[in-house]
Design a protein around this motif. Sequence first.
Motif: not given
Length: 287
Positions: A120-125, A131-133, A135-148
């Motif tokens: 995300d930081a490098s712009g590669e996302l 659709k893929e982006e 899905a990845i951002r939804r997974e990142m939001a979930r990970m942020t809640r759980n792993f931040d």
Amino acid sequence: MNVTPKDLLDAGVHLGHQTKRWNPRSKPYIFDHRQGISIIDLEKTHAALEKACVFVENLVAHGDDILLVGTKRQAQEMIREAAAATGMPYVTTRWMGGTLTNFETIKKSLAKYKKYQAMDASGELGKFSSKEESAIRREMARMTRNFDGIIGLTALPRAMFVIDTNYEEIAVAEAKRVGIPSIGLVDTNSDPTQLTHPIPGNDDAAKSVRIIIETIVAAIQAGLAHRETRRATPAETAAASATGEVDLDKVVIPAGLKDVVEEKPVAKKRPARTSGANKAAVTTDEV
């Protein structure tokens, strides 16, 4: 520790649960039952809190981390503040089952989360399809809640501090299973024997929770201060060693500067000896 039993009284730490909800194993810490409420013995609370602070300070001073856990509403923001003030890992959203007992799997999830962040930081996302982006951002939001709060963990913490052992039952059980010492605020409806260092007190009132957390934070900060003093700079170490004040074998020296400390002093040149004839010549000239 600057907290007194009167401070604990003013914060309402002595107010337990209704007597009908009390846990018989909390009996050693109960002073009396009045008007259907269990009253906690603050002298015992103060002693337990002091013992816990000594344990925490020593642990942190030796370079170890403590996992701060508080997912109930009253404790979430306070635990975040405590983590920000001390740099310790924390859990405030919800406890992920297996965080301690299945840490290797958690590490893989953390690595994946860090990978997404780098992308995300490098712009590669942005190079992925929409659709893929998404899905990845939804997974990142979930990970942020759980792993931040635990993203910096690379190994199991050496201890855990919790608020309300009933609410954090799974976390306490996991810590006990992997052999991690646990410190926690325990009300009269909880089982204090599940913790290594139970602190009997009101775990529902915000003022009570805050005074306990702030006291533990002060102990962590004291440990961090001791940790820094143990890391002497090479120049300070060499100077102190010359006076016999510091044992170099017991001092933590940064790897890149180790050669500076171990550098041998240059031997001093001895003055040339003068013969007896030369001495006489010098004396004659002077006369």
